[in-house]
Design a protein around this motif. Structure first.
Motif, PDB file in Angstrom:
ATOM      1  N   LEU A   1     -45.885   1.558  -1.196  1.00 18.24           N
ATOM      2  CA  LEU A   1     -46.508   1.294   0.622  1.00 18.24           C
ATOM      3  C   LEU A   1     -46.621  -0.262  -0.204  1.00 18.24           C
ATOM      4  O   LEU A   1     -47.315  -0.659   0.066  1.00 18.24           O
ATOM      5  CB  LEU A   1     -47.135   2.151   0.812  1.00 18.24           C
ATOM      6  CG  LEU A   1     -46.911   3.482   1.229  1.00 18.24           C
ATOM      7  CD1 LEU A   1     -47.946   4.245   1.887  1.00 18.24           C
ATOM      8  CD2 LEU A   1     -45.335   3.913   1.454  1.00 18.24           C
ATOM      9  N   GLY A   2     -45.568  -1.348   0.554  1.00 14.68           N
ATOM     10  CA  GLY A   2     -45.714  -2.892   0.725  1.00 14.68           C
ATOM     11  C   GLY A   2     -45.865  -3.356   2.012  1.00 14.68           C
ATOM     12  O   GLY A   2     -44.872  -2.504   2.902  1.00 14.68           O
ATOM     13  N   ILE A   3     -46.278  -4.306   2.380  1.00 18.32           N
ATOM     14  CA  ILE A   3     -46.456  -5.164   3.315  1.00 18.32           C
ATOM     15  C   ILE A   3     -45.965  -6.995   3.346  1.00 18.32           C
ATOM     16  O   ILE A   3     -46.986  -6.364   2.188  1.00 18.32           O
ATOM     17  CB  ILE A   3     -47.164  -4.493   4.867  1.00 18.32           C
ATOM     18  CG1 ILE A   3     -49.313  -4.887   4.473  1.00 18.32           C
ATOM     19  CG2 ILE A   3     -47.666  -2.968   5.491  1.00 18.32           C
ATOM     20  CD1 ILE A   3     -50.166  -4.853   4.989  1.00 18.32           C
ATOM     21  N   THR A   4     -46.360  -7.315   3.814  1.00 20.58           N
ATOM     22  CA  THR A   4     -45.973  -8.806   4.005  1.00 20.58           C
ATOM     23  C   THR A   4     -46.098  -9.298   5.359  1.00 20.58           C
ATOM     24  O   THR A   4     -45.269  -8.792   6.289  1.00 20.58           O
ATOM     25  CB  THR A   4     -45.179  -9.526   2.741  1.00 20.58           C
ATOM     26  OG1 THR A   4     -45.318 -10.986   3.053  1.00 20.58           O
ATOM     27  CG2 THR A   4     -43.863  -9.095   3.579  1.00 20.58           C
ATOM     28  N   ASP A   5     -46.948 -10.656   5.167  1.00 20.50           N
ATOM     29  CA  ASP A   5     -47.255 -11.323   6.130  1.00 20.50           C
ATOM     30  C   ASP A   5     -47.274 -10.915   7.828  1.00 20.50           C
ATOM     31  O   ASP A   5     -46.614 -10.844   8.910  1.00 20.50           O
ATOM     32  CB  ASP A   5     -45.703 -12.060   6.560  1.00 20.50           C
ATOM     33  CG  ASP A   5     -45.218 -13.509   5.540  1.00 20.50           C
ATOM     34  OD1 ASP A   5     -44.769 -12.672   4.448  1.00 20.50           O
ATOM     35  OD2 ASP A   5     -46.005 -14.346   5.537  1.00 20.50           O
ATOM     36  N   PHE A   6     -48.570  -9.449   7.623  1.00 21.69           N
ATOM     37  CA  PHE A   6     -49.225  -9.226   8.774  1.00 21.69           C
ATOM     38  C   PHE A   6     -49.558  -9.948   9.634  1.00 21.69           C
ATOM     39  O   PHE A   6     -49.704  -9.453  10.895  1.00 21.69           O
ATOM     40  CB  PHE A   6     -50.077  -8.097   8.342  1.00 21.69           C
ATOM     41  CG  PHE A   6     -50.280  -6.693   8.839  1.00 21.69           C
ATOM     42  CD1 PHE A   6     -49.770  -6.240   9.464  1.00 21.69           C
ATOM     43  CD2 PHE A   6     -51.502  -6.459   9.273  1.00 21.69           C
ATOM     44  CE1 PHE A   6     -49.989  -5.455  10.433  1.00 21.69           C
ATOM     45  CE2 PHE A   6     -52.616  -5.721  10.691  1.00 21.69           C
ATOM     46  CZ  PHE A   6     -51.454  -5.129  10.705  1.00 21.69           C
TER      47      PHE A   6
ATOM     48  N   ALA B   1     -41.787  -3.410 -11.071  1.00 13.56           N
ATOM     49  CA  ALA B   1     -41.191  -3.606  -9.729  1.00 13.56           C
ATOM     50  C   ALA B   1     -41.716  -4.470  -8.598  1.00 13.56           C
ATOM     51  O   ALA B   1     -42.659  -5.209  -9.437  1.00 13.56           O
ATOM     52  CB  ALA B   1     -41.514  -2.702  -8.501  1.00 13.56           C
ATOM     53  N   VAL B   2     -41.587  -5.292  -8.083  1.00 16.05           N
ATOM     54  CA  VAL B   2     -42.165  -6.416  -7.732  1.00 16.05           C
ATOM     55  C   VAL B   2     -41.935  -6.304  -5.462  1.00 16.05           C
ATOM     56  O   VAL B   2     -40.914  -5.490  -5.029  1.00 16.05           O
ATOM     57  CB  VAL B   2     -41.174  -7.693  -7.701  1.00 16.05           C
ATOM     58  CG1 VAL B   2     -41.874  -8.512  -6.299  1.00 16.05           C
ATOM     59  CG2 VAL B   2     -40.781  -8.217  -9.148  1.00 16.05           C
ATOM     60  N   PHE B   3     -43.332  -6.503  -5.695  1.00 14.35           N
ATOM     61  CA  PHE B   3     -43.436  -6.586  -3.810  1.00 14.35           C
ATOM     62  C   PHE B   3     -43.187  -8.258  -3.891  1.00 14.35           C
ATOM     63  O   PHE B   3     -44.034  -8.535  -3.958  1.00 14.35           O
ATOM     64  CB  PHE B   3     -44.337  -5.806  -3.164  1.00 14.35           C
ATOM     65  CG  PHE B   3     -43.989  -4.601  -2.746  1.00 14.35           C
ATOM     66  CD1 PHE B   3     -43.960  -3.915  -1.826  1.00 14.35           C
ATOM     67  CD2 PHE B   3     -44.090  -3.376  -3.669  1.00 14.35           C
ATOM     68  CE1 PHE B   3     -42.776  -2.592  -1.255  1.00 14.35           C
ATOM     69  CE2 PHE B   3     -43.662  -1.975  -4.052  1.00 14.35           C
ATOM     70  CZ  PHE B   3     -43.222  -1.732  -1.949  1.00 14.35           C
ATOM     71  N   ALA B   4     -42.328  -8.494  -2.644  1.00 16.24           N
ATOM     72  CA  ALA B   4     -41.767 -10.113  -1.832  1.00 16.24           C
ATOM     73  C   ALA B   4     -42.014 -10.161  -0.600  1.00 16.24           C
ATOM     74  O   ALA B   4     -41.442  -9.516   0.126  1.00 16.24           O
ATOM     75  CB  ALA B   4     -41.323 -11.000  -2.724  1.00 16.24           C
ATOM     76  N   GLY B   5     -42.546 -11.163  -0.401  1.00 23.04           N
ATOM     77  CA  GLY B   5     -41.889 -12.197   0.980  1.00 23.04           C
ATOM     78  C   GLY B   5     -42.631 -13.275   1.605  1.00 23.04           C
ATOM     79  O   GLY B   5     -44.162 -13.337   0.895  1.00 23.04           O
ATOM     80  N   HIS B   6     -42.852 -13.961   2.226  1.00 21.59           N
ATOM     81  CA  HIS B   6     -43.191 -15.087   2.145  1.00 21.59           C
ATOM     82  C   HIS B   6     -42.824 -15.804   3.578  1.00 21.59           C
ATOM     83  O   HIS B   6     -43.314 -15.706   4.855  1.00 21.59           O
ATOM     84  CB  HIS B   6     -42.985 -16.252   0.930  1.00 21.59           C
ATOM     85  CG  HIS B   6     -44.160 -17.488   1.973  1.00 21.59           C
ATOM     86  ND1 HIS B   6     -45.262 -17.771   2.806  1.00 21.59           N
ATOM     87  CD2 HIS B   6     -43.111 -18.588   1.743  1.00 21.59           C
ATOM     88  CE1 HIS B   6     -44.791 -19.394   2.417  1.00 21.59           C
ATOM     89  NE2 HIS B   6     -43.980 -19.891   1.790  1.00 21.59           N
TER      90      HIS B   6
END
Length: 289
Positions: A68-73, A271-276
């Motif tokens: 489970l992944g989140i980004t920029d919360f 696997a990669v979880f990404a975000g910006h």
């Protein structure tokens, strides 16, 4: 919820923002890249093999690992809606906690990760208390690891190492950032946390955006290219040398947009979880390896 996405046997699957999307994959020489959604959670399920078969000569049973992944919360812990339409703008911490809890209840082998910027540039409900409410929320939900984003450093390196790191029950990982002993010691060191999931050693490797080097708050830190650092760390983790903290599965947490990096990861990355930059991105890509 979006329908399940089945990646092709060659290439990497990239999921953009907008809810939970389970993805079942087999570990090949390819990678899976996930651009984690803002505030919502994204699920990917790479499958690995345990190290020892139960019967000599038998094919080992597959182990499902739920990610489970989140980004920029950015501290959006309150549920907000559009006054005119009632549409949910931010699910908030309660919804996030319920989604993670439900996933863990249905799949025991679940890890919850962040691609960075969980705090900093935050909603008022969190920023008014220096983001301690958001750190408390992520501690309570049980975040396993986070990449280092840029906004964790909004108040400088000393604030990050002296206040944020001690308050978090999870490690901030940045394999491509050196110069801070406190940051380098996070997790199992060298930007990595290794978690054993049902007998499978899973390495969580964090990297931050290459643009981190432009921040004035980074005095004393050195930022190396993120993808190269992630690939190098993944190679070490799979080279057979126990001194490197070997792992059977390598998951990269990258604080950068998936479309800028996805095709450059090698086959050692599973696997990669990404975000910006909060951009929606959903596409299947072929890796370079």
């Amino acid at each position: 919820l979006p329908a399940a996405v089945q990646p092709v046997s060659q290439g990497m699957d990239v999921i953009g923002e907008g809810g939970m999307a389970p993805v079942a994959t087999q570990p090949t020489a390819d990678s899976t890249t996930v651009d984690s959604p803002t505030a919502d959670s994204t699920t990917a399920e790479p499958t690995s093999e345990p190290a020892t078969p139960t019967t000599p000569g038998a094919t080992p049973a597959a182990v499902d690992i739920n990610l489970l992944g989140i980004t920029d919360f950015h501290g959006h812990i309150s549920r907000t809606t559009d006054p005119a339409t009632g549409a949910v703008l931010d699910p908030g911490a309660v919804t996030l906690a319920c989604e993670v809890s439900a996933a863990r209840a249905s799949t025991a082998n679940t890890l919850f990760v962040s691609a960075g910027d969980s705090v900093g540039a935050s909603a008022y409900v969190s920023s008014v208390l220096a983001d301690q409410p958001t750190i408390d929320v992520l501690n309570a939900i049980g975040l396993d690891a986070s990449a280092l984003g840029g906004h964790e450093l909004d108040k400088g390196l000393e604030d990050f190492t002296g206040r944020i790191l001690p308050a978090a029950n999870f490690p901030f990982l940045a394999a491509n950032v050196s110069g801070s002993p406190a940051l380098s010691a996070e997790g199992d060191g060298n930007g990595t946390r290794i978690v054993e999931v049902d007998g499978v050693r899973v390495a969580l490797v964090g990297v931050s955006t290459d643009g981190l080097s432009s921040l004035p708050s980074l005095s004393g830190l050195t930022v190396s290219p993120a993808v190269a650092a992630a690939n190098a760390r993944a190679a070490e983790l799979k080279d057979g040398d126990a001194a490197n903290g070997e792992a059977e599965v390598v998951i990269v947490l990258s604080h950068e947009d998936a479309n800028l990096q996805a095709g450059a990861f090698t086959g050692n990355v599973d696997a990669v979880f990404a975000g910006h930059s909060h951009q929606v991105y959903a596409q299947t890509l072929t890796t370079s390896d």
